[in-house]
Design an enzyme around this catalytic site. Structure first.
Site, PDB file in Angstrom:
ATOM      1  N   ALA A  12       0.843  -0.989  -0.299  1.00 26.70           N
ATOM      2  CA  ALA A  12       0.009  -0.564  -0.239  1.00 26.70           C
ATOM      3  C   ALA A  12       0.667   1.197  -0.084  1.00 26.70           C
ATOM      4  O   ALA A  12       1.983   1.067   0.478  1.00 26.70           O
ATOM      5  CB  ALA A  12      -0.876   0.264   1.412  1.00 26.70           C
ATOM      6  N   GLN A  71      -4.604  -5.678  -7.293  1.00 29.25           N
ATOM      7  CA  GLN A  71      -4.550  -6.662  -5.983  1.00 29.25           C
ATOM      8  C   GLN A  71      -6.681  -5.860  -5.780  1.00 29.25           C
ATOM      9  O   GLN A  71      -6.507  -4.598  -5.441  1.00 29.25           O
ATOM     10  CB  GLN A  71      -3.864  -5.978  -4.941  1.00 29.25           C
ATOM     11  CG  GLN A  71      -4.154  -6.706  -4.176  1.00 29.25           C
ATOM     12  CD  GLN A  71      -4.272  -5.677  -2.736  1.00 29.25           C
ATOM     13  OE1 GLN A  71      -4.423  -4.869  -2.699  1.00 29.25           O
ATOM     14  NE2 GLN A  71      -5.631  -5.812  -2.465  1.00 29.25           N
ATOM     15  N   THR A  78      -7.867 -10.350  -2.440  1.00 28.44           N
ATOM     16  CA  THR A  78      -6.791 -10.180  -1.353  1.00 28.44           C
ATOM     17  C   THR A  78      -8.159 -10.528  -0.144  1.00 28.44           C
ATOM     18  O   THR A  78      -8.371  -9.590   0.194  1.00 28.44           O
ATOM     19  CB  THR A  78      -6.120  -9.135  -0.492  1.00 28.44           C
ATOM     20  OG1 THR A  78      -4.807  -8.967  -1.494  1.00 28.44           O
ATOM     21  CG2 THR A  78      -5.432  -9.415   0.593  1.00 28.44           C
ATOM     22  N   HIS A 131       0.246 -12.094   3.868  1.00 31.77           N
ATOM     23  CA  HIS A 131       0.461 -11.243   3.423  1.00 31.77           C
ATOM     24  C   HIS A 131       2.097 -10.515   5.428  1.00 31.77           C
ATOM     25  O   HIS A 131       1.517  -9.225   5.283  1.00 31.77           O
ATOM     26  CB  HIS A 131      -0.748 -10.025   4.912  1.00 31.77           C
ATOM     27  CG  HIS A 131      -1.475  -9.462   4.145  1.00 31.77           C
ATOM     28  ND1 HIS A 131      -2.367  -8.844   3.936  1.00 31.77           N
ATOM     29  CD2 HIS A 131      -0.802  -7.824   4.947  1.00 31.77           C
ATOM     30  CE1 HIS A 131      -2.679  -7.669   3.782  1.00 31.77           C
ATOM     31  NE2 HIS A 131      -1.754  -7.010   3.563  1.00 31.77           N
ATOM     32  N   ARG A 153       1.662  -9.351   9.139  1.00 32.39           N
ATOM     33  CA  ARG A 153       0.720  -8.231   9.376  1.00 32.39           C
ATOM     34  C   ARG A 153      -1.023  -8.857   9.814  1.00 32.39           C
ATOM     35  O   ARG A 153      -1.209  -8.032  10.265  1.00 32.39           O
ATOM     36  CB  ARG A 153       1.230  -7.216   8.099  1.00 32.39           C
ATOM     37  CG  ARG A 153       1.662  -6.887   7.735  1.00 32.39           C
ATOM     38  CD  ARG A 153       1.867  -5.859   6.569  1.00 32.39           C
ATOM     39  NE  ARG A 153       2.084  -5.035   6.532  1.00 32.39           N
ATOM     40  CZ  ARG A 153       2.494  -3.623   6.519  1.00 32.39           C
ATOM     41  NH1 ARG A 153       3.506  -4.029   6.815  1.00 32.39           N
ATOM     42  NH2 ARG A 153       1.709  -2.441   6.908  1.00 32.39           N
ATOM     43  N   GLY A 204       6.081 -13.815   1.071  1.00 31.05           N
ATOM     44  CA  GLY A 204       7.009 -13.922   2.721  1.00 31.05           C
ATOM     45  C   GLY A 204       7.845 -14.151   2.681  1.00 31.05           C
ATOM     46  O   GLY A 204       8.317 -15.575   2.821  1.00 31.05           O
ATOM     47  N   GLY A 205       9.343 -13.263   3.350  1.00 33.21           N
ATOM     48  CA  GLY A 205      10.125 -13.123   3.360  1.00 33.21           C
ATOM     49  C   GLY A 205      11.297 -13.644   2.482  1.00 33.21           C
ATOM     50  O   GLY A 205      11.814 -13.998   2.668  1.00 33.21           O
ATOM     51  N   VAL A 206      11.009 -13.014   1.799  1.00 32.96           N
ATOM     52  CA  VAL A 206      11.970 -13.448   0.433  1.00 32.96           C
ATOM     53  C   VAL A 206      13.448 -12.178   0.267  1.00 32.96           C
ATOM     54  O   VAL A 206      12.516 -11.118   0.353  1.00 32.96           O
ATOM     55  CB  VAL A 206      11.617 -13.560  -1.417  1.00 32.96           C
ATOM     56  CG1 VAL A 206      12.335 -13.503  -1.860  1.00 32.96           C
ATOM     57  CG2 VAL A 206      10.235 -14.576  -0.917  1.00 32.96           C
ATOM     58  N   ARG A 207      14.599 -12.828   0.893  1.00 32.30           N
ATOM     59  CA  ARG A 207      15.323 -11.514   1.487  1.00 32.30           C
ATOM     60  C   ARG A 207      16.633 -12.231  -0.175  1.00 32.30           C
ATOM     61  O   ARG A 207      17.554 -11.230   0.298  1.00 32.30           O
ATOM     62  CB  ARG A 207      15.691 -11.502   2.154  1.00 32.30           C
ATOM     63  CG  ARG A 207      15.021 -11.162   3.331  1.00 32.30           C
ATOM     64  CD  ARG A 207      14.245  -9.871   3.444  1.00 32.30           C
ATOM     65  NE  ARG A 207      12.699  -9.418   3.911  1.00 32.30           N
ATOM     66  CZ  ARG A 207      11.672  -9.411   3.482  1.00 32.30           C
ATOM     67  NH1 ARG A 207      11.214 -10.499   2.712  1.00 32.30           N
ATOM     68  NH2 ARG A 207      10.565  -9.294   4.705  1.00 32.30           N
ATOM     69  N   GLY A 263       7.500  -7.609  -1.039  1.00 33.61           N
ATOM     70  CA  GLY A 263       7.046  -6.911  -0.370  1.00 33.61           C
ATOM     71  C   GLY A 263       8.203  -5.784   0.302  1.00 33.61           C
ATOM     72  O   GLY A 263       8.171  -4.881  -0.956  1.00 33.61           O
TER      73      GLY A 263
HETATM   74  C1  LIG Z   1       3.675  -2.182   3.910  1.00 31.37           C
HETATM   75  C2  LIG Z   1       2.873  -2.773   3.798  1.00 31.37           C
HETATM   76  C3  LIG Z   1       2.005  -3.073   2.829  1.00 31.37           C
HETATM   77  C4  LIG Z   1       0.953  -4.244   2.576  1.00 31.37           C
HETATM   78  N1  LIG Z   1      -0.089  -3.625   1.884  1.00 31.37           N
HETATM   79  C5  LIG Z   1      -1.109  -4.628   1.183  1.00 31.37           C
HETATM   80  C6  LIG Z   1      -1.735  -4.699   0.712  1.00 31.37           C
HETATM   81  O1  LIG Z   1      -1.983  -3.687   0.025  1.00 31.37           O
HETATM   82  N2  LIG Z   1      -3.026  -5.487  -0.518  1.00 31.37           N
HETATM   83  C7  LIG Z   1      -2.339  -6.644  -0.295  1.00 31.37           C
HETATM   84  O2  LIG Z   1      -2.796  -7.211  -0.579  1.00 31.37           O
HETATM   85  N3  LIG Z   1      -1.057  -6.914   0.660  1.00 31.37           N
HETATM   86  C8  LIG Z   1      -0.322  -6.705   1.568  1.00 31.37           C
HETATM   87  N4  LIG Z   1       0.371  -6.678   1.733  1.00 31.37           N
HETATM   88  C9  LIG Z   1       1.865  -7.579   1.881  1.00 31.37           C
HETATM   89  C10 LIG Z   1       2.139  -8.292   0.707  1.00 31.37           C
HETATM   90  O3  LIG Z   1       1.648  -8.046  -0.465  1.00 31.37           O
HETATM   91  C11 LIG Z   1       2.648  -9.502   0.187  1.00 31.37           C
HETATM   92  O4  LIG Z   1       2.204 -10.278   0.860  1.00 31.37           O
HETATM   93  C12 LIG Z   1       3.937  -8.935   1.923  1.00 31.37           C
HETATM   94  O5  LIG Z   1       4.731  -7.952   1.833  1.00 31.37           O
HETATM   95  C13 LIG Z   1       5.085 -10.582   1.429  1.00 31.37           C
HETATM   96  O6  LIG Z   1       6.391 -10.530   2.834  1.00 31.37           O
HETATM   97  P1  LIG Z   1       7.388 -10.136   2.649  1.00 31.37           P
HETATM   98  O7  LIG Z   1       7.274  -7.925   2.702  1.00 31.37           O
HETATM   99  O8  LIG Z   1       8.219 -10.761   3.688  1.00 31.37           O
HETATM  100  O9  LIG Z   1       8.465  -9.792   1.148  1.00 31.37           O
HETATM  101  C14 LIG Z   1       1.286  -5.205   1.982  1.00 31.37           C
HETATM  102  C15 LIG Z   1       2.771  -5.601   2.808  1.00 31.37           C
HETATM  103  C16 LIG Z   1       3.236  -4.730   3.790  1.00 31.37           C
HETATM  104  C17 LIG Z   1       4.521  -4.951   4.539  1.00 31.37           C
HETATM  105  C1  LIG Z   2      -6.632  -1.115   4.957  1.00 33.19           C
HETATM  106  C2  LIG Z   2      -5.237  -0.991   4.416  1.00 33.19           C
HETATM  107  C3  LIG Z   2      -4.258  -2.716   4.252  1.00 33.19           C
HETATM  108  C4  LIG Z   2      -3.416  -1.487   3.735  1.00 33.19           C
HETATM  109  C5  LIG Z   2      -2.468  -3.588   4.181  1.00 33.19           C
HETATM  110  O1  LIG Z   2      -3.036  -4.144   3.386  1.00 33.19           O
HETATM  111  C6  LIG Z   2      -1.310  -3.384   4.709  1.00 33.19           C
HETATM  112  O2  LIG Z   2      -1.121  -2.398   5.552  1.00 33.19           O
HETATM  113  O3  LIG Z   2      -0.654  -4.655   4.938  1.00 33.19           O
END
Ligand SMILES: Cc1cc2nc3c(=O)[nH]c(=O)nc-3n(C[C@H](O)[C@H](O)[C@H](O)COP(=O)(O)O)c2cc1C
Ligand SMILES: CCCCC(=O)C(=O)O
Length: 366
Positions: free
Chosen positions: A83, A131, A159, A255, A258, A287-290, A309
Site C-alpha cells: 500500500a 489487487q 486479497t 500478508h 501483518r 513472505g520473507g524472500v530476501r 513486498g
Molecule cells: C507495507 C505493506 C503494505 C502492504 N499492503 C498490501 C496491500 O495493500 N494489499 C495486499 O494484498 N497485500 C499487502 N501487503 C502484503 C504483501 O503483498 C505481501 O504479502 C508481503 O509483503 C510479503 O512479505 P514480505 O514483505 O516479507 O516480502 C503489504 C505488505 C506490506 C509490508
Molecule cells: C486497509 C489498508 C491495508 C493495507 C495493507 O494491506 C497493509 O498495510 O498490510
C-alpha cells in the site's frame, strides 16, 4: 562495481530505508501483527531449508525466464502489492511500475495505492495485475476493477485475509495516518475521525466488507473477464475450495505476517498447499524472500514465481525507481548463481530434490 556505501544485498536496503523515512512510515512498512512471531518465522524458516546441489551439469548458460499466467517474465520474481508508495517516495507507484518494466517483470498494484490506476498504467508498459480488497461499497470495487481492466491490467488479485486489519502495535502507538487515496476521489471518503490509535485500522474497519465469503467469487466473475487470483491461502482445505470455485491462480501468503500472527512461516505452507492444488492452477508465493536462494527454495517447493513486498518498498524509499531495480537485480543475480552452483540451467530444472526441508531432517532421525 560497487560504490562505497552501496548495499551489497537486499537486506541492507532496510537500514537505508530506516534512515530515509519518518519513523511512523518506517514502522508501518516494517511491522507485523502483535508478537511478530510470524514476521520472524517468515524469514527464519528459509534458513532451515538447505540445498542438495548436483554437479557436472552444463551451467554455461542459465535461463531465469519463466511465464506467469501466460506472460513472459525475465525471472520468477514479481512485485507484491504493497500500500501507499507515496509515503516511501514522492513518485509512488509510478516509480515502482517503471522499475518493474525495466526488469521485465510483473507489478501487482495495491488497491490502497497513492497513484491512480490510470497514472500507473500510462507511466510505462509494465505488465500489471490489480489487487482488490472488497469493500462494503461493492459499486466502488466494481468501478475500480473495470477501470483497471480498461487500462490493460492483466489479472485481479483478490486479497481475502483482511476482514479486519491485523493488530500492528507500532501503528497504534504512532497513530498511523489514514491514507489519501486518489483512486477513490469522488467515490468514497477516506477521512476517518478516530483519534485513538491507528487511523489505517479505523479506515479498514469502515470500508472493508467483513461479510465477504466464497460465494462472492461469483460476483467478482460477473464484473470482470480477467483471470482471478486469490491471495492468502494457508491450508489444503482452502486451496481445494479455491480450485473448486474456479480461481485462476493461488498466492500462498500470510500478508507479510501483518494480519494473523502465529500462522506458520509462509514458505512452510507450500509443502501442504502445492500437492492439494496439483497442476490445476499456478501457485505463487510471498513472505520473507530476501535472497535469490529463497526464490530457489520456493520454486523447489512448487511455486511458479515469488512476490517481493518489503524489500521493494525499502528500495523505493532509499533510492526511488533505481532502488527497486537494484533489489530485483540483486535477487536475480543471486538466483542465477544459486542455479549455477546447484546444477540447474533453467527454472524448470529446479525440483523438490534440490532442497532438504525439516521434513527430511526429521525422517532421517527416525
Ligand atoms: C507495507 C505493506 C503494505 C502492504 N499492503 C498490501 C496491500 O495493500 N494489499 C495486499 O494484498 N497485500 C499487502 N501487503 C502484503 C504483501 O503483498 C505481501 O504479502 C508481503 O509483503 C510479503 O512479505 P514480505 O514483505 O516479507 O516480502 C503489504 C505488505 C506490506 C509490508
Ligand atoms: C486497509 C489498508 C491495508 C493495507 C495493507 O494491506 C497493509 O498495510 O498490510
Amino acid at each position: 562495481m560497487i560504490m562505497e556505501g552501496e548495499p551489497v544485498n537486499v537486506k541492507e536496503f532496510q537500514e537505508l530505508a530506516r534512515q530515509a523515512l519518518p519513523k511512523m512510515y518506517y514502522d508501518y512498512y516494517t511491522g507485523g501483527a502483535e508478537d511478530q512471531y510470524t514476521l520472524k518465522e517468515n524469514v527464519e524458516a528459509f534458513h532451515r531449508i538447505t540445498l542438495r546441489p548436483r554437479v557436472l551439469v552444463d551451467v554455461s548458460r542459465i535461463d531465469l525466464s519463466t511465464t506467469v499466467l501466460g506472460y513472459r517474465v525475465s525471472a520468477p520474481i514479481m512485485i507484491a502489492p504493497t500500500a501507499m508508495h507515496k509515503l516511501a517516495h514522492p513518485e509512488g507507484e509510478v516509480a515502482t511500475a517503471r522499475a518493474a518494466a525495466a526488469c521485465n517483470t510483473i507489478m501487482l498494484l495495491s488497491f490502497i495505492s497513492t497513484c491512480t490506476v490510470e497514472e500507473v498504467a500510462s507511466s510505462c508498459n509494465a505488465i500489471r495485475f490489480f489487487q482488490l480488497y472488497v469493500y462494503k461499497r461493492r459499486d466502488v470495487c466494481a468501478q475500480l476493477v473495470q477501470r483497471a481492466e480498461r487500462k490493460g491490467y492483466k489479472g485481479i488479485v483478490l486479497t481475502v485475509d483482511t476482514p479486519r486489519l491485523g493488530r500492528r502495535e507500532a501503528d497504534i502507538k504512532n497513530k498511523m495516518v489514514a491514507p489519501r487515496l486518489k483512486n477513490f476521489e469522488g467515490l468514497l471518503s477516506t477521512e476517518v475521525d478516530d483519534d485513538e490509535g491507528s487511523k489505517l485500522e479505523a479506515f479498514a474497519k469502515e470500508t472493508v466488507d467483513d461479510a465477504l465469503s466464497w460465494r462472492d467469487l461469483g460476483w467478482l466473475r460477473s464484473i470482470t473477464n480477467l483471470p482471478i487470483l486469490i491471495k492468502w491461502v494457508l491450508t489444503r482445505e482452502d486451496a481445494i475450495k479455491a480450485v473448486e470455485v474456479g480461481v485462476d491462480g493461488i498466492i500462498v501468503s500470510n500478508h507479510g505476517a501483518r494480519q494473523l500472527d502465529y500462522t506458520p512461516a509462509s514458505i512452510s505452507v507450500l509443502e501442504e498447499v502445492v500437492p492439494a492444488v496439483g497442476e490445476k492452477v499456478p501457485v505463487l508465493f510471498d513472505g520473507g524472500v530476501r535472497r535469490g536462494k529463497d526464490v530457489f527454495k520456493a520454486l523447489a517447493l512448487g511455486a511458479q514465481a515469488v512476490l517481493v513486498g518489503r524489500p521493494v518498498v525499502y528500495g523505493l524509499a532509499a533510492k526511488g525507481e533505481y532502488g527497486i531495480k537494484r533489489v530485483i537485480e540483486m535477487l536475480k543475480d543471486e538466483l542465477e548463481l544459486t542455479m549455477a552452483l546447484s546444477g540447474c540451467s533453467s527454472v524448470k530444472d529446479i525440483t523438490r530434490s534440490h532442497i532438504r526441508t525439516e521434513r527430511e531432517r526429521l525422517q532421517s532421525m527416525l
